[in-house]
Design a protein around this motif. Structure first.
Motif, mmCIF file in Angstrom:
data_model
loop_
_atom_site.group_PDB
_atom_site.id
_atom_site.type_symbol
_atom_site.label_atom_id
_atom_site.label_comp_id
_atom_site.label_asym_id
_atom_site.label_seq_id
_atom_site.Cartn_x
_atom_site.Cartn_y
_atom_site.Cartn_z
ATOM 1 N N LEU A 1 16.261 7.114 17.376
ATOM 2 C CA LEU A 1 15.032 7.327 16.615
ATOM 3 C C LEU A 1 14.860 8.792 16.231
ATOM 4 N N GLY A 2 15.376 9.677 17.065
ATOM 5 C CA GLY A 2 15.364 11.101 16.755
ATOM 6 C C GLY A 2 13.996 11.633 16.418
ATOM 7 N N VAL A 3 13.920 12.360 15.333
ATOM 8 C CA VAL A 3 12.673 13.025 14.943
ATOM 9 C C VAL A 3 11.617 12.030 14.463
ATOM 10 N N TYR A 4 12.029 10.820 14.117
ATOM 11 C CA TYR A 4 11.070 9.852 13.579
ATOM 12 C C TYR A 4 10.105 9.328 14.641
ATOM 13 N N LEU A 5 10.486 9.379 15.904
ATOM 14 C CA LEU A 5 9.578 8.906 16.956
ATOM 15 C C LEU A 5 8.343 9.796 17.066
ATOM 16 N N PRO A 6 8.468 11.124 17.223
ATOM 17 C CA PRO A 6 7.243 11.930 17.245
ATOM 18 C C PRO A 6 6.522 11.957 15.900
ATOM 19 N N LEU A 7 7.247 11.654 14.834
ATOM 20 C CA LEU A 7 6.610 11.643 13.515
ATOM 21 C C LEU A 7 5.677 10.454 13.306
ATOM 22 N N ILE A 8 5.646 9.524 14.259
ATOM 23 C CA ILE A 8 4.660 8.438 14.174
ATOM 24 C C ILE A 8 3.258 9.042 14.136
ATOM 25 N N THR A 9 3.112 10.213 14.764
ATOM 26 C CA THR A 9 1.810 10.890 14.757
ATOM 27 C C THR A 9 1.327 11.132 13.337
ATOM 28 N N THR A 10 2.241 11.487 12.460
ATOM 29 C CA THR A 10 1.854 11.779 11.076
ATOM 30 C C THR A 10 2.117 10.605 10.146
ATOM 31 N N ASN A 11 2.427 9.446 10.720
ATOM 32 C CA ASN A 11 2.648 8.258 9.907
ATOM 33 C C ASN A 11 1.317 7.855 9.278
ATOM 34 N N CYS A 12 1.253 7.917 7.981
ATOM 35 C CA CYS A 12 -0.018 7.653 7.309
ATOM 36 C C CYS A 12 -0.450 6.207 7.458
ATOM 37 N N ALA A 13 0.465 5.293 7.794
ATOM 38 C CA ALA A 13 0.059 3.906 8.003
ATOM 39 C C ALA A 13 -0.819 3.786 9.248
ATOM 40 N N VAL A 14 -0.514 4.555 10.287
ATOM 41 C CA VAL A 14 -1.284 4.474 11.531
ATOM 42 C C VAL A 14 -2.689 5.024 11.304
ATOM 43 N N LEU A 15 -2.783 6.222 10.733
ATOM 44 C CA LEU A 15 -4.098 6.803 10.463
ATOM 45 C C LEU A 15 -4.834 5.995 9.391
ATOM 46 N N GLY A 16 -4.117 5.539 8.388
ATOM 47 C CA GLY A 16 -4.736 4.731 7.336
ATOM 48 C C GLY A 16 -5.336 3.452 7.874
ATOM 49 N N LEU A 17 -4.634 2.803 8.785
ATOM 50 C CA LEU A 17 -5.163 1.573 9.383
ATOM 51 C C LEU A 17 -6.436 1.857 10.171
ATOM 52 N N ALA A 18 -6.437 2.926 10.956
ATOM 53 C CA ALA A 18 -7.626 3.258 11.747
ATOM 54 C C ALA A 18 -8.832 3.524 10.851
ATOM 55 N N ILE A 19 -8.619 4.254 9.782
ATOM 56 C CA ILE A 19 -9.728 4.566 8.870
ATOM 57 C C ILE A 19 -10.154 3.334 8.073
ATOM 58 N N MET A 20 -9.190 2.550 7.610
ATOM 59 C CA MET A 20 -9.542 1.342 6.840
ATOM 60 C C MET A 20 -10.294 0.329 7.694
ATOM 61 N N ASN A 21 -9.944 0.222 8.966
ATOM 62 C CA ASN A 21 -10.669 -0.694 9.858
ATOM 63 C C ASN A 21 -12.135 -0.300 9.952
ATOM 64 N N ILE A 22 -12.423 0.982 9.999
ATOM 65 C CA ILE A 22 -13.807 1.445 10.047
ATOM 66 C C ILE A 22 -14.497 1.170 8.718
ATOM 67 N N LYS B 1 0.815 -1.214 0.000
ATOM 68 C CA LYS B 1 0.000 0.000 0.000
ATOM 69 C C LYS B 1 0.852 1.269 0.000
ATOM 70 N N PHE B 2 2.151 1.114 0.221
ATOM 71 C CA PHE B 2 3.106 2.233 0.238
ATOM 72 C C PHE B 2 2.710 3.296 1.261
ATOM 73 N N LEU B 3 2.293 2.858 2.431
ATOM 74 C CA LEU B 3 2.009 3.747 3.557
ATOM 75 C C LEU B 3 3.114 3.557 4.600
ATOM 76 N N GLY B 4 3.491 4.611 5.278
ATOM 77 C CA GLY B 4 4.538 4.519 6.301
ATOM 78 C C GLY B 4 5.935 4.481 5.713
ATOM 79 N N ILE B 5 6.108 5.070 4.548
ATOM 80 C CA ILE B 5 7.410 5.036 3.866
ATOM 81 C C ILE B 5 8.456 5.875 4.611
ATOM 82 N N CYS B 6 8.017 6.970 5.251
ATOM 83 C CA CYS B 6 8.968 7.873 5.916
ATOM 84 C C CYS B 6 9.826 7.147 6.963
ATOM 85 N N PRO B 7 9.229 6.466 7.963
ATOM 86 C CA PRO B 7 10.088 5.741 8.907
ATOM 87 C C PRO B 7 10.755 4.532 8.258
ATOM 88 N N PHE B 8 10.123 3.950 7.243
ATOM 89 C CA PHE B 8 10.703 2.793 6.553
ATOM 90 C C PHE B 8 12.050 3.153 5.941
#
Length: 190
Positions: free
Chosen positions: A102-123, A20-27
């Motif tokens: 982890l540096g800046v990538y840890l707080p960036l989990i907030t904007t990780n589209c995989a996390v929000l995408g999963l929540a929306i797709m589950n609904i 799905k190419f979501l969560g590429i930034c931390p990947f």
């Protein structure tokens, strides 16, 4: 059997990173070392699973009941941001070296589209609470599998004799593309 199918589908067939190419930034950003990738995958797994459960309950108990579905994205982001804050405080206290890595990538989990995408797709998929939990665990472990495998390959590539033009980020992108092609082999498994 239904839960097993949901799990394998989320883990391999519909892998968030490689299909799905979501969560590429931390990947791409946190995959230079396996240890760092493992720490990120644990943080993302915790946030993905817990945020999916909380957002599902929020959707059913508040947003659907009071006709506030237009607030779904904002409400879900607030839940995810709160969980990420908790994870950030925990990692900072328990493992300062991992927190630094982890540096800046840890707080960036907030904007990780995989996390929000999963929540929306589950609904959108209208899973039951059990199906939603299994799907979330599968998706989170799929993210973890992809990032840890990629980190292992990148550690080996750092020691390999690579043409100068391909060193660093270019060979990482080629590797990610080859991994995505390899994961296409799971299509039709379930």
């Amino acid at each position: 059997m239904e839960f097993f199918t949901i799990f394998i589908s989320a883990l391999l067939v519909n892998n968030f990173v490689l299909s799905k190419f979501l969560g590429i930034c931390p990947f791409l950003g946190v995959s230079k070392k396996v240890e760092t990738a493992a720490g990120m995958s644990m943080a993302v797994t915790f946030v993905m699973v817990l945020s999916s459960i909380i957002t599902y309950l929020l959707q059913v108990a508040v947003l659907d009941r009071f006709g506030l579905n237009y607030l779904q994205t904002i409400a879900f982001i607030l839940v995810i941001a709160s969980l990420v804050q908790f994870v950030e405080m925990f990692v900072k206290k328990s493992s300062p070296s991992l927190y630094e890595a982890l540096g800046v990538y840890l707080p960036l989990i907030t904007t990780n589209c995989a996390v929000l995408g999963l929540a929306i797709m589950n609904i959108q998929e209208q899973y039951s609470l059990g199906g939603l939990i299994v799907n979330s665990i599968g998706a989170a472990l799929g993210f973890s599998l992809a990032i840890i495998l990629f980190a292992g390959i990148r550690e080996r590539l750092a020691l390999a004799d690579i043409p100068e033009a391909l060193e660093g980020f270019p060979i990482a992108l080629i590797t990610a593309g080859l991994m995505a092609i390899a994961f296409l082999g799971f299509t039709g498994l379930v």
